[in-house]
Structures are given as C-alpha cells and as structure tokens.
Design a protein around this motif. Sequence first.
Motif, PDB file in Angstrom:
ATOM      1  N   UNK A  58      -2.602  -0.019  -8.663  1.00  0.00           N
ATOM      2  CA  UNK A  58      -3.966   1.355  -8.027  1.00  0.00           C
ATOM      3  C   UNK A  58      -3.311   2.415  -7.762  1.00  0.00           C
ATOM      4  N   UNK A  59      -4.351   4.174  -7.421  1.00  0.00           N
ATOM      5  CA  UNK A  59      -3.275   5.080  -6.889  1.00  0.00           C
ATOM      6  C   UNK A  59      -3.690   5.057  -5.225  1.00  0.00           C
ATOM      7  N   UNK A  60      -3.631   5.777  -4.392  1.00  0.00           N
ATOM      8  CA  UNK A  60      -3.708   5.900  -3.053  1.00  0.00           C
ATOM      9  C   UNK A  60      -4.801   5.056  -2.565  1.00  0.00           C
ATOM     10  N   UNK A  61      -3.346   3.903  -1.886  1.00  0.00           N
ATOM     11  CA  UNK A  61      -4.712   2.636  -1.100  1.00  0.00           C
ATOM     12  C   UNK A  61      -5.915   2.853  -0.534  1.00  0.00           C
ATOM     13  N   UNK A 105       2.715  12.851   2.327  1.00  0.00           N
ATOM     14  CA  UNK A 105       1.865  12.463   1.141  1.00  0.00           C
ATOM     15  C   UNK A 105       2.399  10.902   0.739  1.00  0.00           C
ATOM     16  N   UNK A 106       1.710  10.694  -0.011  1.00  0.00           N
ATOM     17  CA  UNK A 106       1.710   8.681  -0.063  1.00  0.00           C
ATOM     18  C   UNK A 106       3.622   8.985  -0.095  1.00  0.00           C
ATOM     19  N   UNK A 107       3.965   7.523  -0.233  1.00  0.00           N
ATOM     20  CA  UNK A 107       5.484   7.529  -0.192  1.00  0.00           C
ATOM     21  C   UNK A 107       5.664   7.424  -1.421  1.00  0.00           C
ATOM     22  N   UNK A 108       4.787   6.292  -2.645  1.00  0.00           N
ATOM     23  CA  UNK A 108       4.749   6.522  -3.678  1.00  0.00           C
ATOM     24  C   UNK A 108       3.852   6.909  -4.536  1.00  0.00           C
ATOM     25  N   UNK A 115       0.867  -1.679  -0.209  1.00  0.00           N
ATOM     26  CA  UNK A 115      -0.086  -0.029   0.493  1.00  0.00           C
ATOM     27  C   UNK A 115       0.946   1.150  -0.073  1.00  0.00           C
ATOM     28  N   UNK A 116       0.603   2.021  -0.506  1.00  0.00           N
ATOM     29  CA  UNK A 116       0.926   3.768  -0.842  1.00  0.00           C
ATOM     30  C   UNK A 116      -0.302   4.481   0.224  1.00  0.00           C
ATOM     31  N   UNK A 117      -0.061   5.437   1.140  1.00  0.00           N
ATOM     32  CA  UNK A 117      -1.043   5.486   1.932  1.00  0.00           C
ATOM     33  C   UNK A 117      -0.408   7.085   2.456  1.00  0.00           C
ATOM     34  N   UNK A 118      -1.870   8.541   2.069  1.00  0.00           N
ATOM     35  CA  UNK A 118      -0.995   9.613   2.075  1.00  0.00           C
ATOM     36  C   UNK A 118      -1.586  10.039   3.604  1.00  0.00           C
ATOM     37  N   UNK A 145       2.710  -3.068   6.212  1.00  0.00           N
ATOM     38  CA  UNK A 145       2.312  -2.176   7.568  1.00  0.00           C
ATOM     39  C   UNK A 145       3.780  -3.090   8.828  1.00  0.00           C
ATOM     40  N   UNK A 146       4.229  -4.367   7.950  1.00  0.00           N
ATOM     41  CA  UNK A 146       5.431  -4.378   9.700  1.00  0.00           C
ATOM     42  C   UNK A 146       6.619  -4.507   9.355  1.00  0.00           C
TER      43      UNK A 146
END
Length: 248
Positions: free
Chosen positions: A199-202, A173-176, A52-55, A133-134
Amino acid sequence: MEQLAALHDEAEGAGSTLVTGAGFGVLGTEAVVARLCAGRPVPARVRVDALASVAVEAGRLGEALAASMVDVAATGGRRYAGGRLVRTRLGADVYRLTLPDGVAVTSVGAPSGELYGARTASGAPDVVATSMLVPAAPAVRALLPVAGALLRVPALRRLVVSRLARVELPASPRPREHTWGHAVVTWADGTEREGWLRAGEAMDFTAAAAATVAQRLARGEGKPGAWTPATVLGPDLATAAGGTFVDG
C-alpha cells in the motif's frame, strides 16, 4: 477488539454489524492471512508483520497516540499459544525482513490488533504479530519490561502520557515508498505459504479502508454480528482500499 467480539451475539440478534480494525495494520495483515488460508485447512502457525510507512505532520503528539504508546509498554508482549492468549516479554520476537522492493527492515513483537485479526482470520492456535512501531534497538528492548512495570503505576502512567502528549513533532515525509502487510502461514504437514500486501502511506490506506467498509455496510454487503474487516467483507476489501497483493 476482544470486548467488541464479545458483543457478537447481541449484535446479531439486533441485526447490527460491528467492524473493528478497519485500517492498517489489522486489515493490511489479516487480508493476507485470509487469502493464504482460503480453501485450506486451519493452519498450525501464523505470523504477521505490520510494516507501516507514515508521513508525520508538524504538531503535538497528542494524548490519544501518547496513551496508546504507553499502554503498549504497560501491557507487555502477547501471542497466541495453543489457542490461548499468553504473556510474553515485550520485544522478545524480533525479525529482520527484506521487503519485496528490496528494503531491509526490523519488526518487533507487539500486543496489537493485528494479533487478534490474524487469529480470527486463520483460526490457528499459534499466532505472533510484529510491528515496526516497537523500538528494535537491543538496548531499548532490554529496558522495555522495566519501563512497562513502572508504567502500570496509575500516577506514573498519567504523568508520562501528559508529558508525551505535549511533545512537538517536526514534519517528516514517510520513510519508505510503500507500506507492507506480511504474513507467513504454516500447516501441520510443514507446508508454508507467504504473502504481502503493498500500500502507499499507511494513514491514507486507513482512511480509505474505513470509508470502504462504511460504504459496503451501507449497501448491505455485511452480515449481523461483530467482525474484523476481512472476515466479514473478504480479503479483496484490502485491494478496494488501495492495496495490492504480492505473492511471497
């Protein structure tokens, strides 16, 4: 998710449809598995990676997310082996991946919904799921089993959740640019297939996935029982929610 699945017969008898995991990364990984397995025998092994890439918005971490983080550590690792859900050391499965856009990331095994989703979508007896996330740092991973044992003490769990929930996060911001769902499926004859979902932002994908599932069920496209998203509505649900399949 397993508790919901146990309601399948009851839901079917009542004419109700229950869907769990309608977001990233369950749909984002199981859709890739379902697509790779379509028209083929049950595979021997499956691995999925939820990347995931999350803002992050500024504000408190919150109790729900804090409790989820603590519970992952307290639960420890999980994987399917020989068709059974078995314990593993949290952080034992570590993979260094190069994404289709050239970015290198590290993903670590976790007791996540993606694990159950990949097993359901494939029927494979051996399944591993990893997540970003781990923590991937070796020193942190070495401490996870000890931390997990301590967090199974109810009073300590409550204290840690309470403290974590009050942590103030800065906006970031989202990291990727992209969120990725990844799967590697292996059959008994050695055949291996790999696929990705971009996908875009998770969290945007999660919101779109939940809304799309609700819309399709309202149109009568589902069927009674308890399901994961791609098993009841097909892998193309992930593209309807804004994802794009990329061949491995």
